[in-house]
Scaffold this motif. Sequence first.
Motif, PDB file in Angstrom:
ATOM      1  N   HIS A 156     -19.624  31.694  27.345  1.00 54.59           N
ATOM      2  CA  HIS A 156     -20.820  31.932  27.203  1.00 54.59           C
ATOM      3  C   HIS A 156     -21.383  32.418  26.737  1.00 54.59           C
ATOM      4  O   HIS A 156     -21.449  33.624  25.848  1.00 54.59           O
ATOM      5  CB  HIS A 156     -21.085  32.507  28.939  1.00 54.59           C
ATOM      6  CG  HIS A 156     -22.194  32.444  29.463  1.00 54.59           C
ATOM      7  ND1 HIS A 156     -22.563  33.453  30.444  1.00 54.59           N
ATOM      8  CD2 HIS A 156     -23.276  32.134  29.199  1.00 54.59           C
ATOM      9  CE1 HIS A 156     -23.595  33.269  30.896  1.00 54.59           C
ATOM     10  NE2 HIS A 156     -24.512  32.361  30.002  1.00 54.59           N
ATOM     11  N   LYS A 169     -18.498  36.752  26.481  1.00 53.50           N
ATOM     12  CA  LYS A 169     -20.150  36.765  26.584  1.00 53.50           C
ATOM     13  C   LYS A 169     -20.669  37.169  25.457  1.00 53.50           C
ATOM     14  O   LYS A 169     -20.952  38.200  25.083  1.00 53.50           O
ATOM     15  CB  LYS A 169     -20.949  37.075  27.465  1.00 53.50           C
ATOM     16  CG  LYS A 169     -22.296  36.969  28.334  1.00 53.50           C
ATOM     17  CD  LYS A 169     -23.070  37.393  29.698  1.00 53.50           C
ATOM     18  CE  LYS A 169     -24.227  37.223  29.937  1.00 53.50           C
ATOM     19  NZ  LYS A 169     -24.552  37.499  30.784  1.00 53.50           N
ATOM     20  N   ILE A 219     -14.840  33.284  33.106  1.00 49.98           N
ATOM     21  CA  ILE A 219     -15.706  34.122  34.928  1.00 49.98           C
ATOM     22  C   ILE A 219     -15.706  32.613  35.799  1.00 49.98           C
ATOM     23  O   ILE A 219     -15.824  32.906  36.756  1.00 49.98           O
ATOM     24  CB  ILE A 219     -16.848  34.218  33.979  1.00 49.98           C
ATOM     25  CG1 ILE A 219     -17.774  33.126  33.069  1.00 49.98           C
ATOM     26  CG2 ILE A 219     -17.012  35.347  33.180  1.00 49.98           C
ATOM     27  CD1 ILE A 219     -19.383  32.481  32.687  1.00 49.98           C
ATOM     28  N   GLU A 220     -14.930  30.799  35.887  1.00 48.24           N
ATOM     29  CA  GLU A 220     -14.888  30.209  35.940  1.00 48.24           C
ATOM     30  C   GLU A 220     -14.254  30.116  36.836  1.00 48.24           C
ATOM     31  O   GLU A 220     -14.601  29.932  38.142  1.00 48.24           O
ATOM     32  CB  GLU A 220     -15.548  29.140  34.964  1.00 48.24           C
ATOM     33  CG  GLU A 220     -16.069  28.078  34.423  1.00 48.24           C
ATOM     34  CD  GLU A 220     -16.395  29.399  33.120  1.00 48.24           C
ATOM     35  OE1 GLU A 220     -17.642  29.033  32.355  1.00 48.24           O
ATOM     36  OE2 GLU A 220     -15.429  29.737  32.660  1.00 48.24           O
ATOM     37  N   PHE A 225     -21.950  30.072  42.222  1.00 44.82           N
ATOM     38  CA  PHE A 225     -21.129  30.561  40.557  1.00 44.82           C
ATOM     39  C   PHE A 225     -22.760  30.402  39.744  1.00 44.82           C
ATOM     40  O   PHE A 225     -22.518  31.809  39.128  1.00 44.82           O
ATOM     41  CB  PHE A 225     -20.209  29.667  40.045  1.00 44.82           C
ATOM     42  CG  PHE A 225     -19.761  30.317  38.532  1.00 44.82           C
ATOM     43  CD1 PHE A 225     -19.259  31.690  38.715  1.00 44.82           C
ATOM     44  CD2 PHE A 225     -19.834  28.562  37.959  1.00 44.82           C
ATOM     45  CE1 PHE A 225     -18.786  31.086  36.701  1.00 44.82           C
ATOM     46  CE2 PHE A 225     -19.811  29.103  36.841  1.00 44.82           C
ATOM     47  CZ  PHE A 225     -19.587  30.329  35.946  1.00 44.82           C
ATOM     48  N   SER A 226     -23.322  29.718  40.251  1.00 44.96           N
ATOM     49  CA  SER A 226     -24.611  29.506  39.720  1.00 44.96           C
ATOM     50  C   SER A 226     -25.643  31.231  39.831  1.00 44.96           C
ATOM     51  O   SER A 226     -26.702  31.406  38.358  1.00 44.96           O
ATOM     52  CB  SER A 226     -25.390  28.404  39.869  1.00 44.96           C
ATOM     53  OG  SER A 226     -25.959  27.982  40.999  1.00 44.96           O
ATOM     54  N   LYS A 238     -22.945  34.361  37.736  1.00 49.60           N
ATOM     55  CA  LYS A 238     -22.617  33.440  36.018  1.00 49.60           C
ATOM     56  C   LYS A 238     -23.256  34.919  34.793  1.00 49.60           C
ATOM     57  O   LYS A 238     -22.459  34.411  33.862  1.00 49.60           O
ATOM     58  CB  LYS A 238     -22.695  31.909  35.871  1.00 49.60           C
ATOM     59  CG  LYS A 238     -24.139  31.860  35.523  1.00 49.60           C
ATOM     60  CD  LYS A 238     -23.581  30.558  35.394  1.00 49.60           C
ATOM     61  CE  LYS A 238     -25.444  30.086  34.723  1.00 49.60           C
ATOM     62  NZ  LYS A 238     -25.597  28.417  34.989  1.00 49.60           N
ATOM     63  N   ASP A 239     -24.616  35.187  34.932  1.00 50.37           N
ATOM     64  CA  ASP A 239     -24.558  36.122  33.862  1.00 50.37           C
ATOM     65  C   ASP A 239     -24.794  37.113  34.526  1.00 50.37           C
ATOM     66  O   ASP A 239     -25.167  37.707  33.475  1.00 50.37           O
ATOM     67  CB  ASP A 239     -26.255  35.502  33.935  1.00 50.37           C
ATOM     68  CG  ASP A 239     -26.953  34.140  33.271  1.00 50.37           C
ATOM     69  OD1 ASP A 239     -26.070  33.620  32.742  1.00 50.37           O
ATOM     70  OD2 ASP A 239     -27.526  33.473  33.688  1.00 50.37           O
TER      71      ASP A 239
END
Length: 210
Positions: A76, A125, A186-187, A200-201, A204-205
């Motif tokens: 990421h 990330k 993370i997915e 998830f969207s 995810k951050d």
Amino acid sequence: MKNKWYYGAFILLVIVVGIIYVNSESSVSIEVDKDTKDNVEYNAGAEDNNEEYNTDDEDNNEEDNAEKLEKTIYVHICGEVVNEGVYTVKEDSRVYEVLELAGGLTEEAATDYVNLARQVKDGEKIIFPSKEQMETGEFCIDDAEEKLVNINTASIDKLTTLPGIGESRAKLIIDYREEHGDFETIEDIMKVSGIKEGAFSKIKDSIIVK
């Protein structure tokens, strides 16, 4: 009369010898033909074996190549990059290669902050701060990572700080990792029941795996 008898016996002997000779020639011919046939069958069998061996080698090479191609990881990348997001790269990729996939840095990016030569890790990330953040001291990589929720170790209380994650979903996350082990990316959190692309969207951050 006696001479005629000798003459008849001689003729009979010649006929018998002739018959024996013809039979022996036929026998030799049959044996030669049999040997030739055996050799042909042996050579054909050898060729078939070679073809099977070569085919097996080709299959093994294809499997090895496919296995090499499958060794990918997820990274990421966000902050001052043209296109933030999760990118799929080869496991031995470097930061600069992922940065290229993200379209490079923006004009506001602090170009000398992140080590572009280091090897990336699966599920990590990478944050590229702005020049302003670096000058004002607003950005610290340790603080940034501290704000992220490690879904492999977070408690129910910590997980419920994520947007859209209540106690029931937080418990499902913990139950999943206890049964299947740590999340690798993370997915992988989308493997948990009730967490799909939409959920998830939103998180995810805010999540990380370590």
